[in-house]
Design a protein around this motif. Structure first.
Motif, PDB file in Angstrom:
ATOM      1  N   ILE A 155       0.850  -1.201   0.000  1.00 46.01           N
ATOM      2  CA  ILE A 155       0.000   0.000   0.000  1.00 46.01           C
ATOM      3  C   ILE A 155       0.883   1.248   0.000  1.00 46.01           C
ATOM      4  O   ILE A 155       0.670   2.185  -0.776  1.00 46.01           O
ATOM      5  CB  ILE A 155      -0.945   0.000   1.211  1.00 46.01           C
ATOM      6  CG1 ILE A 155      -1.960  -1.143   1.109  1.00 46.01           C
ATOM      7  CG2 ILE A 155      -1.679   1.339   1.316  1.00 46.01           C
ATOM      8  CD1 ILE A 155      -2.835  -1.291   2.340  1.00 46.01           C
ATOM      9  N   ASN A 156       1.865   1.269   0.881  1.00 44.26           N
ATOM     10  CA  ASN A 156       2.755   2.424   1.002  1.00 44.26           C
ATOM     11  C   ASN A 156       3.577   2.647  -0.263  1.00 44.26           C
ATOM     12  O   ASN A 156       3.874   3.794  -0.619  1.00 44.26           O
ATOM     13  CB  ASN A 156       3.679   2.257   2.208  1.00 44.26           C
ATOM     14  CG  ASN A 156       2.956   2.453   3.528  1.00 44.26           C
ATOM     15  OD1 ASN A 156       2.038   3.252   3.644  1.00 44.26           O
ATOM     16  ND2 ASN A 156       3.377   1.699   4.552  1.00 44.26           N
ATOM     17  N   GLU A 157       3.980   1.567  -0.914  1.00 44.35           N
ATOM     18  CA  GLU A 157       4.842   1.672  -2.090  1.00 44.35           C
ATOM     19  C   GLU A 157       4.091   1.344  -3.379  1.00 44.35           C
ATOM     20  O   GLU A 157       4.672   0.870  -4.352  1.00 44.35           O
ATOM     21  CB  GLU A 157       6.038   0.713  -1.938  1.00 44.35           C
ATOM     22  CG  GLU A 157       6.893   0.962  -0.716  1.00 44.35           C
ATOM     23  CD  GLU A 157       7.652   2.278  -0.782  1.00 44.35           C
ATOM     24  OE1 GLU A 157       7.705   2.865  -1.896  1.00 44.35           O
ATOM     25  OE2 GLU A 157       8.182   2.723   0.239  1.00 44.35           O
ATOM     26  N   PHE A 158       2.802   1.653  -3.405  1.00 45.14           N
ATOM     27  CA  PHE A 158       1.983   1.277  -4.566  1.00 45.14           C
ATOM     28  C   PHE A 158       2.554   1.821  -5.878  1.00 45.14           C
ATOM     29  O   PHE A 158       2.721   1.065  -6.849  1.00 45.14           O
ATOM     30  CB  PHE A 158       0.545   1.800  -4.391  1.00 45.14           C
ATOM     31  CG  PHE A 158      -0.263   1.711  -5.640  1.00 45.14           C
ATOM     32  CD1 PHE A 158      -0.773   0.505  -6.077  1.00 45.14           C
ATOM     33  CD2 PHE A 158      -0.489   2.843  -6.421  1.00 45.14           C
ATOM     34  CE1 PHE A 158      -1.505   0.418  -7.253  1.00 45.14           C
ATOM     35  CE2 PHE A 158      -1.213   2.757  -7.598  1.00 45.14           C
ATOM     36  CZ  PHE A 158      -1.722   1.541  -8.015  1.00 45.14           C
ATOM     37  N   LYS A 159       2.871   3.109  -5.918  1.00 40.33           N
ATOM     38  CA  LYS A 159       3.354   3.710  -7.169  1.00 40.33           C
ATOM     39  C   LYS A 159       4.660   3.090  -7.624  1.00 40.33           C
ATOM     40  O   LYS A 159       4.862   2.862  -8.830  1.00 40.33           O
ATOM     41  CB  LYS A 159       3.506   5.214  -6.980  1.00 40.33           C
ATOM     42  CG  LYS A 159       2.186   5.960  -6.820  1.00 40.33           C
ATOM     43  CD  LYS A 159       2.402   7.448  -6.729  1.00 40.33           C
ATOM     44  CE  LYS A 159       1.078   8.196  -6.621  1.00 40.33           C
ATOM     45  NZ  LYS A 159       1.264   9.664  -6.523  1.00 40.33           N
ATOM     46  N   SER A 160       5.538   2.784  -6.685  1.00 44.78           N
ATOM     47  CA  SER A 160       6.835   2.222  -7.052  1.00 44.78           C
ATOM     48  C   SER A 160       6.723   0.778  -7.531  1.00 44.78           C
ATOM     49  O   SER A 160       7.423   0.361  -8.459  1.00 44.78           O
ATOM     50  CB  SER A 160       7.790   2.285  -5.847  1.00 44.78           C
ATOM     51  OG  SER A 160       8.003   3.613  -5.441  1.00 44.78           O
ATOM     52  N   ILE A 161       5.836   0.012  -6.911  1.00 47.20           N
ATOM     53  CA  ILE A 161       5.713  -1.419  -7.238  1.00 47.20           C
ATOM     54  C   ILE A 161       4.918  -1.625  -8.519  1.00 47.20           C
ATOM     55  O   ILE A 161       5.271  -2.458  -9.368  1.00 47.20           O
ATOM     56  CB  ILE A 161       5.052  -2.180  -6.072  1.00 47.20           C
ATOM     57  CG1 ILE A 161       5.983  -2.181  -4.857  1.00 47.20           C
ATOM     58  CG2 ILE A 161       4.729  -3.621  -6.475  1.00 47.20           C
ATOM     59  CD1 ILE A 161       5.366  -2.799  -3.616  1.00 47.20           C
ATOM     60  N   PHE A 162       3.851  -0.858  -8.704  1.00 51.94           N
ATOM     61  CA  PHE A 162       2.926  -1.107  -9.828  1.00 51.94           C
ATOM     62  C   PHE A 162       3.106  -0.169 -11.012  1.00 51.94           C
ATOM     63  O   PHE A 162       2.372  -0.266 -11.987  1.00 51.94           O
ATOM     64  CB  PHE A 162       1.489  -1.038  -9.342  1.00 51.94           C
ATOM     65  CG  PHE A 162       1.109  -2.145  -8.396  1.00 51.94           C
ATOM     66  CD1 PHE A 162       0.718  -3.386  -8.877  1.00 51.94           C
ATOM     67  CD2 PHE A 162       1.171  -1.960  -7.027  1.00 51.94           C
ATOM     68  CE1 PHE A 162       0.372  -4.412  -8.012  1.00 51.94           C
ATOM     69  CE2 PHE A 162       0.829  -2.978  -6.145  1.00 51.94           C
ATOM     70  CZ  PHE A 162       0.430  -4.202  -6.645  1.00 51.94           C
ATOM     71  N   SER A 163       4.061   0.759 -10.920  1.00 50.38           N
ATOM     72  CA  SER A 163       4.250   1.700 -12.043  1.00 50.38           C
ATOM     73  C   SER A 163       4.810   0.948 -13.253  1.00 50.38           C
ATOM     74  O   SER A 163       5.541  -0.037 -13.115  1.00 50.38           O
ATOM     75  CB  SER A 163       5.204   2.812 -11.626  1.00 50.38           C
ATOM     76  OG  SER A 163       6.478   2.293 -11.300  1.00 50.38           O
TER      77      SER A 163
END
Length: 382
Positions: free
Chosen positions: A374-382
């Motif tokens: 959740i915290n790293e959503f943009k980094s993981i799913f970009s």
């Protein structure tokens, strides 16, 4: 686990699927909800598709066993864990006639065994082949007869009970007949993401998409979103509508936000294979154990690429939604850790308890994995 049960000489144990102390309470009687359920302690015996409740163990298993206080037929029944986080030690048993019971045991482990036994028996009944009404009648007779003969000696009163049950079963149409009429359809709850998406020709299940869209339109600022449980009767009603492929509109005020979120959590919890998949359970845990943040994010990206398309697409959609929930945290008072506590055990669990990590350790990692994503959503799913 086995130590709590005494040896039962009169019972052929290979036919008894589960037995032991269990508290019960009727919470819904065909739409008549009991606001204050009346709990009673019983000794439960599960045989075939019948769950009997006795006054105590002596009455249930003695050489002169007495009659059960309550007999429940499990044909087309559904069993699930309570969506209320404060009621972890409660199972919800929904019968095909609309009656719903709470089942309780002080030990979560014992309750989990009951849930698995009930699910296995219900599934076995559903999958047992029945070619025609005559064979269905014979099957019903065998089921009722075995259930009573295996529990104790047939008394005259037991024969009368078995006869009444048989008459009731004979009046019921066969599963095949209900399928031909379109009454029974392929279920959504309890299925797998791959099967649902293939059947619907979609990337993510329509029900998941509808729930997320409704919450984002109506509930981003609702206090305790996903943490507070919805009305269980309404959740089960929505589940039934979805499983029967009936029309539903989640923007209708009938479905409050907590009912929608409760149904969504139930959907993920009852998947035959979790969102994170059994095969990649260890991979996700190992990725989380990496200390360096950059390497950890890269490890999560690599594991995500191994997911089947329905799982990866659904995961991306869900975690984008959870990240949106966090952005409204000042209003809904939900932080990443709170959402992780709710969704951790709902989205990933091991296929068996024979994994390297203990059950307690895996529960801790479940929440931590979800919180990090959740915290790293943009980094993981970009």
């Amino acid at each position: 686990m086995e130590a709590e049960f005494s040896p039962l000489e009169p019972l052929p144990l290979k036919m008894v699927k589960k037995l032991g102390p269990l508290s019960k309470a009727k919470i819904d009687d065909q739409g008549k909800k009991h606001k204050k359920p009346s709990w009673s302690q019983s000794y439960a015996v599960l045989v075939e598709n019948i769950l009997n409740f006795y006054k105590d163990q002596k009455v249930a298993t003695g050489s002169k066993a007495g009659k059960p206080e309550l007999t429940l037929l499990l044909d087309d029944a559904m069993v699930s864990s309570s969506p209320d986080e404060k009621k972890k030690e409660i199972l919800v048993l929904s019968l095909s006639n609309g009656i719903i019971y709470y089942l309780h045991h002080e030990s979560e482990e014992v309750l989990l065994h009951w849930k698995q036994s009930l699910e296995n028996n219900i599934k076995a009944v559903k999958t047992e082949p029945v070619s025609d009404s005559k064979e269905a009648e014979n099957l019903s007779l065998r089921t009722v007869s075995r259930a009573y003969s295996y529990i104790s000696i047939f008394t005259e009163e037991r024969v009368k009970i078995a006869s009444r049950l048989l008459q009731w079963l004979k009046r019921r149409p066969s599963r095949e007949a209900l399928q031909l009429k379109g009454i029974i359809k392929d279920a959504v709850f309890g299925s797998s993401l791959s099967i649902i998406c293939e059947r619907e020709k979609t990337k993510i299940p329509r029900f998941v998409h509808a729930c997320l869209a409704a919450v984002e339109k109506r509930g981003l600022d609702v206090d305790g979103i996903y943490r507070i449980s919805g009305n269980m009767s309404l959740v089960q009603k929505l589940r039934q509508i979805v499983d029967q492929n009936e029309f539903y509109d989640l923007l209708n005020p009938l479905w409050d936000v907590h009912t929608i979120t409760g149904a969504l959590k139930l959907f993920f919890r009852e998947l035959s294979e979790p969102l994170f998949t059994f095969a990649l359970f260890d991979d996700f845990l190992n990725a989380y154990r990496i200390a360096d943040r950059t390497q950890k994010i890269q490890a999560f990206r690599e594991v995500n690429r191994k997911l089947p398309p329905p799982h990866s697409e659904t995961m991306k959609k869900l975690f984008r939604h959870l990240a949106e929930i966090i952005l409204h945290g000042t209003s809904n008072r939900m932080q990443p850790q709170a959402l992780a506590i709710v969704f951790g055990p709902t989205l990933l669990w091991p296929e068996s308890k024979s994994k390297d990590v203990t059950l307690a350790a895996s529960m801790v990692y479940q929440g931590q994995v979800v919180e990090f994503m959740i915290n790293e959503f943009k980094s993981i799913f970009s």
